[in-house]
Design a protein around this motif. Structure first.
Motif, mmCIF file in Angstrom:
data_model
loop_
_atom_site.group_PDB
_atom_site.id
_atom_site.type_symbol
_atom_site.label_atom_id
_atom_site.label_comp_id
_atom_site.label_asym_id
_atom_site.label_seq_id
_atom_site.Cartn_x
_atom_site.Cartn_y
_atom_site.Cartn_z
ATOM 1 N N TYR A 141 0.834 -1.212 0.000
ATOM 2 C CA TYR A 141 0.000 0.000 0.000
ATOM 3 C C TYR A 141 0.867 1.260 0.000
ATOM 4 C CZ TYR A 141 -3.724 3.229 1.486
ATOM 5 O OH TYR A 141 -4.614 4.267 1.564
ATOM 6 N N LYS A 142 1.938 1.244 0.779
ATOM 7 C CA LYS A 142 2.848 2.393 0.817
ATOM 8 C C LYS A 142 3.457 2.650 -0.556
ATOM 9 C CE LYS A 142 4.216 1.781 5.672
ATOM 10 N NZ LYS A 142 5.339 1.424 6.588
ATOM 11 N N LYS A 143 3.899 1.598 -1.229
ATOM 12 C CA LYS A 143 4.493 1.748 -2.562
ATOM 13 C C LYS A 143 3.462 2.249 -3.563
ATOM 14 C CE LYS A 143 7.977 -1.864 -1.884
ATOM 15 N NZ LYS A 143 8.446 -3.221 -2.314
ATOM 16 N N TYR A 144 2.241 1.749 -3.425
ATOM 17 C CA TYR A 144 1.162 2.185 -4.319
ATOM 18 C C TYR A 144 0.910 3.682 -4.184
ATOM 19 C CZ TYR A 144 -3.645 2.845 -5.969
ATOM 20 O OH TYR A 144 -4.766 3.322 -6.604
ATOM 21 N N PRO A 166 -3.251 14.201 4.142
ATOM 22 C CA PRO A 166 -2.243 13.135 4.038
ATOM 23 C C PRO A 166 -2.924 11.778 3.887
ATOM 24 C CG PRO A 166 -2.386 13.935 6.296
ATOM 25 C CD PRO A 166 -3.219 14.868 5.465
ATOM 26 N N LEU A 167 -2.339 10.926 3.069
ATOM 27 C CA LEU A 167 -2.928 9.620 2.809
ATOM 28 C C LEU A 167 -2.516 8.581 3.853
ATOM 29 C CD1 LEU A 167 -2.467 9.458 -1.067
ATOM 30 C CD2 LEU A 167 -4.279 10.531 0.277
ATOM 31 N N LEU A 168 -1.464 8.873 4.588
ATOM 32 C CA LEU A 168 -0.965 7.979 5.632
ATOM 33 C C LEU A 168 -0.697 8.786 6.904
ATOM 34 C CD1 LEU A 168 1.631 5.803 3.665
ATOM 35 C CD2 LEU A 168 -0.523 4.988 4.626
ATOM 36 N N PRO A 169 -0.644 8.126 8.060
ATOM 37 C CA PRO A 169 -0.253 8.832 9.285
ATOM 38 C C PRO A 169 1.096 9.528 9.091
ATOM 39 C CG PRO A 169 -1.090 6.659 9.821
ATOM 40 C CD PRO A 169 -1.013 6.722 8.329
ATOM 41 N N ILE A 170 1.184 10.786 9.514
ATOM 42 C CA ILE A 170 2.398 11.582 9.295
ATOM 43 C C ILE A 170 3.576 11.016 10.081
ATOM 44 C CG2 ILE A 170 3.411 13.866 9.592
ATOM 45 C CD1 ILE A 170 0.654 15.067 9.123
ATOM 46 N N HIS A 171 3.327 10.575 11.298
ATOM 47 C CA HIS A 171 4.381 9.964 12.129
ATOM 48 C C HIS A 171 4.001 8.501 12.354
ATOM 49 C CE1 HIS A 171 6.014 13.963 12.844
ATOM 50 N NE2 HIS A 171 4.802 14.372 13.173
ATOM 51 N N PRO A 172 4.461 7.605 11.491
ATOM 52 C CA PRO A 172 3.978 6.222 11.481
ATOM 53 C C PRO A 172 4.110 5.463 12.798
ATOM 54 C CG PRO A 172 5.285 6.688 9.526
ATOM 55 C CD PRO A 172 5.453 7.855 10.437
ATOM 56 N N SER A 173 5.190 5.691 13.540
ATOM 57 C CA SER A 173 5.402 4.890 14.752
ATOM 58 C C SER A 173 4.867 5.563 16.016
ATOM 59 C CB SER A 173 6.891 4.591 14.934
ATOM 60 O OG SER A 173 7.618 5.803 15.115
ATOM 61 N N GLY A 184 -4.189 0.919 12.254
ATOM 62 C CA GLY A 184 -5.522 1.218 11.743
ATOM 63 C C GLY A 184 -5.582 1.127 10.225
ATOM 64 N N VAL A 185 -4.536 1.587 9.549
ATOM 65 C CA VAL A 185 -4.459 1.459 8.099
ATOM 66 C C VAL A 185 -4.463 -0.014 7.709
ATOM 67 C CG1 VAL A 185 -3.020 1.886 6.065
ATOM 68 C CG2 VAL A 185 -3.235 3.652 7.827
ATOM 69 N N HIS A 186 -3.652 -0.790 8.418
ATOM 70 C CA HIS A 186 -3.535 -2.223 8.146
ATOM 71 C C HIS A 186 -4.881 -2.925 8.326
ATOM 72 C CE1 HIS A 186 -0.929 -6.080 8.848
ATOM 73 N NE2 HIS A 186 -1.656 -6.144 7.746
ATOM 74 N N ASN A 234 -8.158 -2.002 -1.402
ATOM 75 C CA ASN A 234 -8.203 -3.447 -1.594
ATOM 76 C C ASN A 234 -9.588 -3.973 -1.935
ATOM 77 O OD1 ASN A 234 -5.490 -3.727 -1.217
ATOM 78 N ND2 ASN A 234 -5.618 -4.708 0.785
ATOM 79 N N PHE A 235 -10.590 -3.092 -1.946
ATOM 80 C CA PHE A 235 -11.946 -3.518 -2.291
ATOM 81 C C PHE A 235 -12.266 -3.266 -3.762
ATOM 82 C CE2 PHE A 235 -16.543 -2.580 -2.665
ATOM 83 C CZ PHE A 235 -17.052 -3.820 -2.274
ATOM 84 N N LEU A 236 -11.747 -2.194 -4.321
ATOM 85 C CA LEU A 236 -12.078 -1.784 -5.691
ATOM 86 C C LEU A 236 -10.927 -2.067 -6.642
ATOM 87 C CD1 LEU A 236 -13.676 1.707 -4.955
ATOM 88 C CD2 LEU A 236 -14.889 -0.440 -5.396
#
Length: 499
Positions: A141-144, A166-173, A184-186, A234-236
């Motif tokens: 998903y990150k690469k996509y 932002p499409l992802l959490p800014i501070h992932p950890s 949550g993304v996972h 992952n649905f569409l």
């Protein structure tokens, strides 16, 4: 031999007692005083040794051993199910109707956002790792997303309310206040893939859904927007994702044009008064909540107010529980223990069940959910008229799901409001056994976290029973409920009068 030793000891003990009583009174008192003094000295020495061992601990945190016991305990294991870990998300009964007599016309799905950081400042938050476990699904998903944009900061480029989000959490950890975590993304990546697999064979249209066939709504929070995006990925079909217009819901209730309702403010006060009365009726819970809150919330974070609310304590505890972190301490000797957690969750589960039966709470849900139910019925009618959209997604919150299910009469379940929870409406059309395969009745079924709950819906009076205990509700029933019976319990006939 053993009996002989016991006999000798008894004789010695008896002789000592006789000797003690033969002593003159002053000597006997002195003897007792000496024995008591020695006992007190030994007790003090033991306590000092214990405290010395405790103080040598470098950090005032709860031992991991205590935390892990939480998962093993039969009474507390279900607490971890609220976290809804990505690998625990499994297929349910979605898409199990596989018959030529029925055509799945479309889907309507209501989601709760995935795992997030706490809503209030809590202790040791920097030590909690919210990054989640690495996975192939997450890395893909990150690469996509990186391939979608040339920006250094990956953001949504489609025009609209969410442009620049932002499409992802800014501070992932890191656990950011109220923000979606990588866990949550996972969760929603896994959920989207599982739901797609459930419907791929029974709903051929899913393979070639275009952006014109889809309608997506999200509240204006990063956590709901990012959850929707991860689910849709992952649905569409991948080529469809970037073309989807995501519309903003200005209310957590998805009330659309039916939002203004002064009566909800009065009902909210009544419900809050009832909740406070319940807590006062359980003083032990109030003390437990307050003491747990002192160890849980950061100093200066309105500890008194937050600690007096078991629901706030419960929500903050999930930050540690769902990320495998040790529970915090107020002092080295005052840590949150397993029984604290079990007590808070047991009370809040009981309270939610009692609230579900409260008439004022049900009225409040009735008014808050009217706009959403009205919109869902409209989408059902669009689906069966073949005009579309054929897939509708609402990305919301636990309150959204709780109020909707209460209004429909679906029984309260402690796991109903877990992270990445889902409510699915399947819309079906019956096919007559004629050469022209003429369409006739239209029906729907409702699934809560994969479990068919159609029988529980209070306005589905004459459900149609199929094989394998599957039932369908007529769309006529929900239309009649909305137009004729929705406000009957309030002795009015429309939303305006009810408010």
């Amino acid at each position: 031999m053993k009996h002989k030793r016991l006999e000798i000891l008894e004789n010695v003990k008896h002789n000592m007692s006789l000797d003690l009583f033969r002593m003159p009174f002053p000597n006997k008192a002195l003897h007792c005083y000496v024995l008591m003094s020695i006992w007190i000295l030994l007790l003090v020495a033991g306590i000092y040794k214990f405290l010395e061992t405790k103080q040598s601990s470098p950090e005032p945190i709860l031992a991991n051993e205590l935390f892990h016991n939480l998962a093993i305990d039969v009474k507390t294991k279900r607490i971890f199910k609220i976290c809804n870990f990505p690998d625990d998300i499994t297929a349910g009964d979605e898409g199990i109707i596989r018959s030529n007599k029925w055509t799945l016309k479309g889907l309507i799905i209501l989601l709760r956002h995935g795992d997030r950081g706490p809503l209030q400042y809590v202790r040791n938050i920097s030590a909690v790792n919210c990054g989640g476990s690495p996975s192939e699904n997450l890395n893909s998903y990150k690469k996509y997303l990186q391939n979608l944009t040339s920006f250094e900061k990956i953001s949504w480029s489609t025009p609209g309310s969410f442009h620049g989000f932002p499409l992802l959490p800014i501070h992932p950890s890191q656990c950011q206040l109220g923000q979606l975590t990588m866990q949550g993304v996972h969760q929603h990546l896994n959920l989207g893939g599982i739901i797609r697999k459930s419907y791929l064979d029974v709903w051929p249209k899913l393979k070639n859904l275009s952006h014109n066939d889809i309608m997506v709504y999200s509240t204006r929070y990063r956590r709901t927007f990012q959850s929707a995006l991860a689910f849709l990925k992952n649905f569409l079909p991948h080529e469809t994702l970037t073309k989807i217009p995501i519309s903003e819901s200005q209310s957590m209730n998805f009330c659309f044009k039916d939002c203004g309702c002064p009566a909800t403010e009065k009902l909210t006060k009544v419900v809050m008064k009832w909740l406070n009365h319940q807590l006062k009726s359980h003083p032990a819970v109030a003390i437990l909540s307050e003491s747990t809150g002192r160890s849980l919330f950061s100093p200066g974070a309105e500890q008194g107010r937050l600690g007096s609310d078991p629901q706030s304590v419960r929500d903050a505890l999930l930050t540690y529980i769902c990320h495998g972190s040790s529970l915090p301490c107020e002092t080295p000797f005052n840590c949150i223990k397993r029984q604290n957690v079990a007590g808070i969750f047991a009370y809040t589960d009981w309270l939610n069940h009692q609230k579900w039966k409260d008439p004022y709470w049900r009225r409040l849900c009735l008014l808050r959910s009217y706009g959403l139910i009205r919109h869902i019925v409209q989408q059902m009618l669009h689906i069966v008229s073949s005009s579309g959209p054929f897939f509708v997604l609402y990305s919301g919150h636990d309150h959204t799901i709780e109020q909707l299910t209460t209004t429909m009469g679906i029984q309260n379940d402690p796991l109903l409001l877990r992270f990445a929870a889902r409510i699915v409406f399947e819309v079906y059309q019956e096919n007559r056994d004629t050469p022209n395969n003429e369409a006739t009745g239209v029906y729907f079924r409702v699934l809560s976290n994969g479990k068919d709950v159609t029988r529980q819906i209070m306005f589905c009076k004459n459900v149609l029973a199929l094989e394998n205990k599957v039932v369908l509700c007529r769309i006529e029933d929900i239309v009649r409920f909305l137009h004729d019976d929705y406000f009957s319990s309030l002795n009015v006939s429309n939303f305006k009068d009810a408010c």
